[in-house]
Design a protein around this motif. Structure first.
Motif, PDB file in Angstrom:
ATOM      1  N   THR A   1       0.835  -1.199   0.000  1.00 30.40           N
ATOM      2  CA  THR A   1       0.000   0.000   0.000  1.00 30.40           C
ATOM      3  C   THR A   1       0.863   1.241   0.000  1.00 30.40           C
ATOM      4  O   THR A   1       0.570   2.218  -0.696  1.00 30.40           O
TER       5      THR A   1
ATOM      6  N   LEU B   1      -3.920   1.727  -6.668  1.00 31.00           N
ATOM      7  CA  LEU B   1      -4.276   2.918  -7.449  1.00 31.00           C
ATOM      8  C   LEU B   1      -4.708   2.476  -8.834  1.00 31.00           C
ATOM      9  O   LEU B   1      -4.181   1.507  -9.380  1.00 31.00           O
ATOM     10  N   PRO B   2      -5.660   3.195  -9.419  1.00 31.40           N
ATOM     11  CA  PRO B   2      -6.092   2.795 -10.755  1.00 31.40           C
ATOM     12  C   PRO B   2      -5.014   3.099 -11.795  1.00 31.40           C
ATOM     13  O   PRO B   2      -4.143   3.924 -11.574  1.00 31.40           O
ATOM     14  N   GLY B   3      -5.091   2.408 -12.923  1.00 32.75           N
ATOM     15  CA  GLY B   3      -4.156   2.696 -14.012  1.00 32.75           C
ATOM     16  C   GLY B   3      -2.838   1.978 -13.878  1.00 32.75           C
ATOM     17  O   GLY B   3      -1.788   2.492 -14.215  1.00 32.75           O
ATOM     18  N   ARG B   4      -2.877   0.759 -13.426  1.00 31.61           N
ATOM     19  CA  ARG B   4      -1.653  -0.014 -13.259  1.00 31.61           C
ATOM     20  C   ARG B   4      -1.112  -0.426 -14.629  1.00 31.61           C
ATOM     21  O   ARG B   4      -1.851  -0.898 -15.471  1.00 31.61           O
TER      22      ARG B   4
ATOM     23  N   GLY C   1       1.840   2.299  -3.339  1.00 31.61           N
ATOM     24  CA  GLY C   1       0.842   2.702  -4.319  1.00 31.61           C
ATOM     25  C   GLY C   1       0.023   1.586  -4.914  1.00 31.61           C
ATOM     26  O   GLY C   1      -0.657   1.781  -5.915  1.00 31.61           O
ATOM     27  N   TYR C   2       0.051   0.408  -4.309  1.00 33.58           N
ATOM     28  CA  TYR C   2      -0.776  -0.666  -4.832  1.00 33.58           C
ATOM     29  C   TYR C   2      -2.245  -0.327  -4.633  1.00 33.58           C
ATOM     30  O   TYR C   2      -2.639   0.156  -3.588  1.00 33.58           O
TER      31      TYR C   2
END
Lengths: 291, 532
Positions: free
Chosen positions: A200, A206-209, A203-204
């Motif tokens: 987390t 977050l959209p747009g991976r 940045g896990y």
């Protein structure tokens, strides 16, 4: 050099595996199944070496096993061999069983070959675009299994160091094992919370991976895909058109057209042909690595 | 430029009545390296987590934290993930990927970095941290130090402006810890990165930082550059000054005035001035040799894989009752393996081990001994209720008996594991790295406990990297190298003679006061000299 097939784009490897498996399953032709099995065995033995012999023999055993099973439970067919408890055991059932067994053996061998070329990394790569969260989950699982084994070993050693060798009968050992399992689960959850925090924090979620471009789809990959498609079409079309047929009940009969046979042999030999092509073009260029 | 500004920050964990942090106010300029120190439970970890919104625990917070002028809770999540990096304590559990390169690109992928930029980003990060040749290795195959460096690299891959580190070296051996701190120093000097580091191992970190922030019981003690902070510590916080670098402590104890040295190099210069010429060597009293054997080990050979290399090659030793023996050696020398073999946890393929009485092993990871859900139940696994109660009282564990072992702090877990081992009434106790992650004050308490146990007749084998701790115990030392015992004798003799593998005091006073190994030696010699 032997791993030329492994260096194809993962989608091409997956496509080939799916095509050949589907064909093997749906086209239940004795000659094609036999040829397919032999070629799958040759592929596996070439790419894996002598270790594969065991697998091949095991797969081969599926044929008589299938025959036996079918003979006992399927009683259609004209040529009766003998009676077993008032049920006719027919030659057609035997032949179908053999064929079905060969099919399962073939699928087994193709799957082993697939496993050689398509590692965990590649599955993750394909999934990363399609289903990012699933790919991360898989990634974590790959890490988890050896990790849990290590933790479990440490717990067993901890127990050994504290209490000495396990005394008592099977009940005590079972209790100790259950305690270990419970403690292991707690430990895994605890460490999992830390891993989740670390993910987390980075940045896990977050959209747009996006995905690291590990494998690029090259011209060679496109060509391989095209050849696979062509072979599949070429081998499947005659069957659809009725130029290659098979019938098991009530009488055993089959026909085979030459195109089907040739294209199928070609289809099954694609991994070998690809490797041979690369080897020879490198050799002719004088660019073969020394070992 | 002010990067982080904290104003009257207080925080209480959910469900607790005592505040973890009270009224903290400080600012961190861009490019500062702040060292967070203080006794365990002082709130350092909590403060760091409050500076990173995605890791902030549940609870009530008053006061404000601003990042670049913006209140921290208003910072968009994407910006927070990209610009504030956080490295946790446990090398194993903070990694989430199978291979090194996947770990490196995890953050870039999560933040949606365009794929064509990722290659360059990974390349430069791998190059800076020296990971190029390790890219395709599995994360499970790395050593603890390599894992922590990988976590640092993974966090740096997206280019954060602030780096928060929560005791990153506590689980590492001294060499790996040194490498990690060197990487931090490079990040600070070559990139001008703002770093907040929480540490117990102040010996090296002290010299790297620009400011020291001291937290005691949640309150701000002081926030000063290290040189001034040392003077304050020596004056006002004698209990904590145990954790300060050896150079500073010795200088203070010998009554030096003037600039307080912080590193061994500065310490040597200061000591030369103080002592004025070489001194007669320090003598160490030889304690009586014990005679009762507890364990004999003869010509033991051990390897992990049948075709692998030998980890132990013909090790022979004797351990005695009532004696503390330290087993030292470099990383990977086989100390833990020898400890496991002596306890019967692993079996040597050649050689004999004969022990009189029961041997108990306390592993490196105390968590692997906790099989039940509460501390009390774990203790009951090892001994009767009455003994457990008594021992818990002795070790000050009574208020913690109902808690889950994983909720305890590192030091408390260590004590709990020790209690479990002692309840088994061993004749010989083997401790594998028991001082990992303990601060200076906890180590002193632990040393005293070990001495008491030895006095009661127990034989103790201490496997450790902690040279300072073993020197303080002034015990018998065994040194393991290349699978063999290369030294067996008094610790004082070993440390006085070694150049690298020795205490900071010995390194500082080499050639000035030969034979000095511990602080006590130096003080004794000083006292003796000033009596003349």
């Amino acid at each position: 050099m032997k791993d030329r097939a492994a260096r194809l784009h993962p989608s091409v490897i997956l496509c080939y595996y799916l095509c050949i498996s589907l064909y093997t399953v749906f086209v239940m032709h004795p000659v094609l199944q036999a040829v397919g099995f032999v070629l799958a065995a040759v592929n596996l033995l070439y790419f894996r070496g002598r270790q594969a012999l065991r697998t091949v023999l095991a797969a081969l055993l599926l044929a008589p096993a299938g025959a036996l099973f079918n003979m006992l439970f399927n009683h259609l067919g004209i040529s009766i061999l003998f009676y077993l408890w008032d049920n006719p055991v027919t030659q057609e059932a035997l032949l179908y069983g053999l064929c079905a067994g060969l099919m399962m053996g073939g699928i087994l061998l193709w799957s082993c070959l697939f496993g050689l070329f398509f590692q965990a990394d590649k599955l993750l790569f394909l999934l990363k675009r399609a289903a990012p969260s699933l790919s991360v989950l898989l990634c974590l699982s790959f890490r988890l299994v050896p990790d849990l084994r290590r933790k479990s070993r440490r717990m067993k050693e901890g127990r050994l160091g504290l209490f000495g060798p396990q005394q008592g009968g099977p009940l005590r050992r079972f209790r100790a094992g259950a305690e270990n399992l419970s403690a292991l689960t707690t430990r895994a959850l605890e460490d999992g919370a830390d891993t989740a925090a670390s993910m987390t924090a980075r940045g896990y979620g977050l959209p747009g991976r996006t995905a690291f471009p590990q494998y690029r789809f090259t011209g060679a990959d496109a060509a391989a895909l095209a050849v696979t498609a062509a072979c599949l079409a070429g081998a499947a079309l005659p069957v659809a058109l009725g130029r290659t047929t098979v019938e098991f009940y009530p009488v055993w009969d089959f026909t085979i057209s030459i195109e089907t046979f040739v294209l199928f042999v070609l289809f099954c030999s694609l991994p070998l042909l690809l490797t041979a092509k690369e080897y020879w073009s490198a050799r002719l260029r004088g660019a073969l690595p020394t070992h | 430029m002010e990067l982080l500004s904290v104003d009257k920050l207080s925080f209480t964990y959910a469900g607790q009545d005592r505040a973890a942090i009270k009224d903290l106010s400080f600012t961190v300029e861009e490019g500062d390296f702040v060292l967070l120190c203080g006794p365990s439970g002082g709130g350092k970890s909590t403060l760091l987590k409050l500076l990173k919104p995605s890791l902030t625990p549940e609870g009530t917070r008053t006061g404000s934290v601003r990042y670049g002028g913006v209140p921290l809770d208003q910072l968009p999540r994407r910006q927070e993930a990209a610009q504030i990096g956080f490295v946790l304590q446990d090398p194993d559990s903070q990694l989430c990927a199978d291979t090194v390169w996947q770990e490196l690109c995890f953050q870039a992928e999560s933040l949606g970095m365009p794929p064509d930029r990722m290659g360059v980003r990974m390349a430069e990060t791998a190059d800076f941290f020296g990971l190029e040749d390790k890219l395709h290795r599995g994360t499970a195959d790395l050593s603890g130090g390599e894992k922590q460096l990988l976590s640092l690299a993974a966090v740096m891959a997206s280019g954060p402006r602030v780096l928060l580190l929560d005791e990153p070296t506590s689980q590492l051996d001294p060499v790996a810890a040194g490498e990690f701190l060197t990487a931090l120093r490079r990040l600070h000097e070559e990139l001008g990165l703002t770093i907040l580091l929480s540490e117990h191992r102040l010996e090296e970190a002290y010299g790297l930082c620009d400011k020291v922030l001291y937290l005691k019981e949640g309150r701000q003690g002081l926030y000063l550059p290290p040189a001034q902070a040392t003077a304050e510590f020596l004056e006002k916080e004698p209990a904590f000054s145990v954790c300060l670098p050896a150079a500073a402590r010795l200088y203070g104890a010998l009554g030096g005035t003037g600039e307080i040295p912080l590193s061994v190099r500065q310490g040597r210069a200061a000591m030369r001035k103080l002592w004025n010429g070489p001194q007669p060597p320090v003598s160490h009293p030889t304690p009586p040799e014990p005679d009762e054997e507890a364990l004999t080990c003869k010509d033991v050979w051990f390897r992990y894989e049948r075709q692998g290399r030998d980890v132990l090659r013909g090790v022979s030793l004797r351990l005695f009752r009532g004696q503390i023996t330290a087993l030292l050696g470099g990383n990977g020398a086989g100390k833990s393996t020898l400890g496991a073999v002596l306890c019967g946890v692993k079996k040597p393929y050649r050689g004999k081990i004969r022990s009189k009485g029961r041997t108990v092993l306390l592993p490196q990871d105390p968590k692997s001994l906790f099989f039940k859900a509460t501390l009390w139940e774990n203790l009951l696994l090892c001994g009767s209720g009455e003994e457990a109660r008594q021992l818990a009282q002795q070790l000050a564990l009574t208020p913690l008996l109902d808690r889950h072992p994983y909720d305890l702090s590192g030091g408390q877990q260590q004590k709990a594991a020790l209690a479990m081992a002692l309840l088994r009434r061993p004749d010989m106790l083997v401790l594998d790295e028991p001082t990992k992650g303990l601060d200076g004050m906890a180590k002193q308490e632990f040393a005293q406990r070990l001495k008491d146990l030895a006095d009661s007749g127990m034989s103790i084998l201490l496997i450790s990297h902690d040279v300072e701790f073993c020197a303080e115990l002034s015990c018998r030392c065994l040194m393991l190298f290349d699978g063999k015992i290369v030294f067996d004798g008094r610790g004082a003799a070993l440390f006085a003679d070694n150049r690298f593998y020795t205490t900071a005091a010995a390194r500082m006073l080499r050639g000035i006061l030969p034979g000095a190994v511990t602080r006590a030696d130096v003080l004794r010699a000083w006292g003796a000299r000033h009596e003349e």
